[in-house]
Design an enzyme around this catalytic site. Structure first.
Site, mmCIF file in Angstrom:
data_model
loop_
_atom_site.group_PDB
_atom_site.id
_atom_site.type_symbol
_atom_site.label_atom_id
_atom_site.label_comp_id
_atom_site.label_asym_id
_atom_site.label_seq_id
_atom_site.Cartn_x
_atom_site.Cartn_y
_atom_site.Cartn_z
ATOM 1 C CE1 TYR A 282 -3.844 2.381 0.871
ATOM 2 C CE2 TYR A 282 -2.305 3.293 2.470
ATOM 3 C CZ TYR A 282 -3.488 3.373 1.762
ATOM 4 O OH TYR A 282 -4.310 4.472 1.934
ATOM 5 C CE LYS B 243 -3.649 5.199 -1.359
ATOM 6 N NZ LYS B 243 -4.745 5.752 -2.198
HETATM 7 P P1 NAD Z 1 -13.480 3.060 2.082
HETATM 8 O O1 NAD Z 1 -13.151 1.612 2.169
HETATM 9 O O2 NAD Z 1 -14.427 3.659 3.052
HETATM 10 O O3 NAD Z 1 -13.986 3.401 0.604
HETATM 11 C C1 NAD Z 1 -13.343 2.902 -0.523
HETATM 12 C C2 NAD Z 1 -14.343 2.792 -1.655
HETATM 13 O O4 NAD Z 1 -13.627 2.356 -2.821
HETATM 14 C C3 NAD Z 1 -15.446 1.758 -1.390
HETATM 15 O O5 NAD Z 1 -16.721 2.309 -1.694
HETATM 16 C C4 NAD Z 1 -15.106 0.621 -2.359
HETATM 17 O O6 NAD Z 1 -16.261 -0.078 -2.839
HETATM 18 C C5 NAD Z 1 -14.415 1.383 -3.478
HETATM 19 N N1 NAD Z 1 -13.547 0.513 -4.281
HETATM 20 C C6 NAD Z 1 -12.613 -0.376 -3.831
HETATM 21 N N2 NAD Z 1 -12.053 -1.002 -4.879
HETATM 22 C C7 NAD Z 1 -12.630 -0.495 -6.001
HETATM 23 C C8 NAD Z 1 -12.465 -0.751 -7.386
HETATM 24 N N3 NAD Z 1 -11.603 -1.670 -7.840
HETATM 25 N N4 NAD Z 1 -13.207 -0.038 -8.267
HETATM 26 C C9 NAD Z 1 -14.110 0.886 -7.817
HETATM 27 N N5 NAD Z 1 -14.315 1.151 -6.521
HETATM 28 C C10 NAD Z 1 -13.581 0.461 -5.624
HETATM 29 O O7 NAD Z 1 -12.052 3.784 2.137
HETATM 30 P P2 NAD Z 1 -11.600 5.299 2.473
HETATM 31 O O8 NAD Z 1 -10.912 5.247 3.772
HETATM 32 O O9 NAD Z 1 -12.689 6.262 2.235
HETATM 33 O O10 NAD Z 1 -10.463 5.458 1.379
HETATM 34 C C11 NAD Z 1 -10.608 6.264 0.208
HETATM 35 C C12 NAD Z 1 -9.228 6.580 -0.314
HETATM 36 O O11 NAD Z 1 -8.497 7.282 0.690
HETATM 37 C C13 NAD Z 1 -8.389 5.359 -0.657
HETATM 38 O O12 NAD Z 1 -7.615 5.630 -1.809
HETATM 39 C C14 NAD Z 1 -7.493 5.204 0.554
HETATM 40 O O13 NAD Z 1 -6.311 4.513 0.255
HETATM 41 C C15 NAD Z 1 -7.236 6.659 0.884
HETATM 42 N N6 NAD Z 1 -6.770 6.925 2.235
HETATM 43 C C16 NAD Z 1 -7.521 6.590 3.303
HETATM 44 C C17 NAD Z 1 -7.040 6.877 4.572
HETATM 45 C C18 NAD Z 1 -7.813 6.539 5.812
HETATM 46 O O14 NAD Z 1 -7.244 6.693 6.912
HETATM 47 N N7 NAD Z 1 -9.065 6.099 5.717
HETATM 48 C C19 NAD Z 1 -5.786 7.504 4.722
HETATM 49 C C20 NAD Z 1 -5.047 7.828 3.608
HETATM 50 C C21 NAD Z 1 -5.556 7.539 2.354
#
Ligand code: NAD
Length: 259
Positions: A157, A161
Site C-alpha cells: 500500500y 501511494k
Molecule cells: P473506504 O473503504 O471507506 O472506501 C473505498 C471505496 O472504494 C469503497 O466504496 C469501495 O467499494 C471502493 N472501491 C474499492 N475497490 C474499487 C475498485 N476496484 N473499483 C471501484 N471502486 C472500488 O475507504 P476510504 O478510507 O474512504 O479510502 C478512500 C481513499 O483514501 C483510498 O484511496 C485510501 O487509500 C485513501 N486513504 C484513506 C485513509 C484513511 O485513513 N481512511 C488515509 C489515507 C488515504
C-alpha cells in the site's frame, strides 16, 4: 444551488463510502453534478438517492477502477447525462495489511492494481475526455502519508501511494500544455470503513500495535480525521480557486508527518 463547483461535473471513484462519499456529498451541496463511481453499485445508488432527496444532482455508475472499459463507460455515462466532465477524482483504494516478510508477488500486484494502476487508467481516460472537450480539466488523486513514510504492515500500500504521488507529478507535466491540472491530497488517519477492516486484519496477523489508535496517537492536532475534514481541500482542488496549482500533494493529516 450556488457554490464553488456549481454546475461542474465531477466523478468521484470509490465515491460510495468513506472519504469519497464525503466528497460526493460536499460537491453536491455546492451545486455540482456528481457521479459516484464505485464497484459497490448498491451503496453508490443509496448515496445518490440521498443526495437527490436533499435537492442535489448525482448519478451512480458501476466502475472497477482497474478495468479500463468500465472507467471509459463511466465517463461516457457522465458526459451523456451532464454534457461534459470538469474534474475526475481517482479516490478508490484498498489496503491489505501483511507482515513485511509475508508479502507475496500476488499480494503486491493486487494492491498496486487498485491503488496505483487505477490512477494511471483514470487519469488517461479523464484526460482524453478533457482533450475532446477542448482544453482544461482537473484530476485529483487520493494519495496517503503512507506514500511518504512507508509503513511496515502496509508495504504494498505504501509503495502504491508513493506511485500515486509520482503519477501525479508525471501527469501534471504531461498534461499542462492542455491546461489540465493534476494534484493529490495525502490524508493521514481518517475514520472510515477502510480502517474498521484494517484493524480487524491487523489483529489477525499479530500487528494490532500498528492499528488505528496507535496511528492516531501520533497526530499533533490530537484526533484522527473525519471524512468531512477532507472536503474543503477537495472543493478547492475541484474549483477554479486551484487553477494555478499543478503537480502538488497537499497533506491533510493533522500534523502527523511532523511527529
Ligand atoms: P473506504 O473503504 O471507506 O472506501 C473505498 C471505496 O472504494 C469503497 O466504496 C469501495 O467499494 C471502493 N472501491 C474499492 N475497490 C474499487 C475498485 N476496484 N473499483 C471501484 N471502486 C472500488 O475507504 P476510504 O478510507 O474512504 O479510502 C478512500 C481513499 O483514501 C483510498 O484511496 C485510501 O487509500 C485513501 N486513504 C484513506 C485513509 C484513511 O485513513 N481512511 C488515509 C489515507 C488515504
Amino acid at each position: 444551488m450556488s457554490g464553488r463547483v456549481a454546475g461542474r461535473t465531477i466523478i468521484v471513484t470509490g465515491g460510495a463510502s468513506g472519504i469519497g462519499a464525503a466528497l460526493a456529498r460536499g460537491f453536491a451541496d455546492e451545486g455540482a453534478n456528481v457521479v459516484v463511481a464505485d464497484l459497490n453499485e448498491d451503496a453508490a445508488q443509496a448515496l445518490t438517492a440521498d443526495i437527490a432527496a436533499a435537492g442535489g444532482h448525482a448519478i451512480a455508475v458501476k466502475v472497477d477502477v482497474t478495468d479500463r472499459e468500465t472507467v471509459r463507460s463511466g465517463i461516457a455515462t457522465a458526459v451523456e447525462r451532464y454534457g461534459r466532465l470538469d474534474a475526475y477524482f481517482n479516490n478508490a483504494g484498498m489496503n491489505a495489511p501483511m507482515k513485511f516478510l509475508d508479502v507475496s508477488e500476488s499480494n503486491f500486484e493486487a494492491v498496486m492494481r487498485v491503488n496505483a494502476l487505477s490512477v494511471l487508467i483514470g487519469t488517461q481516460e479523464a484526460a482524453r475526455q478533457f482533450l475532446a472537450q477542448g482544453a482544461g480539466g482537473k484530476v485529483v488523486n487520493t494519495a496517503s502519508i503512507a506514500g511518504r513514510q512507508g509503513f511496515s504492515s502496509f508495504a504494498p500500500y505504501s509503495a502504491a501511494k508513493a506511485a500515486v504521488i509520482s503519477l501525479t507529478q508525471a501527469a501534471a507535466r504531461a498534461l499542462a500544455e492542455h491546461h489540465v491540472t493534476v494534484n493529490a491530497f495525502a490524508p493521514g488517519v481518517v475514520a472510515t470503513p477502510l480502517w474498521t477492516k484494517l484493524d480487524r486484519e491487523l489483529e489477525e496477523i499479530g500487528e494490532g500495535q500498528n492499528g488505528f489508535d496507535s496511528m492516531a496517537s501520533g497526530i499533533l492536532l490530537g484526533r484522527p480525521a473525519d471524512p468531512a475534514d477532507i472536503v474543503p481541500t477537495g472543493l478547492f482542488l475541484a474549483s477554479s480557486d486551484s487553477d494555478y496549482i499543478t503537480g502538488q500533494v497537499i497533506p491533510i493529516e493533522g500534523g502527523m508527518i511532523l511527529v
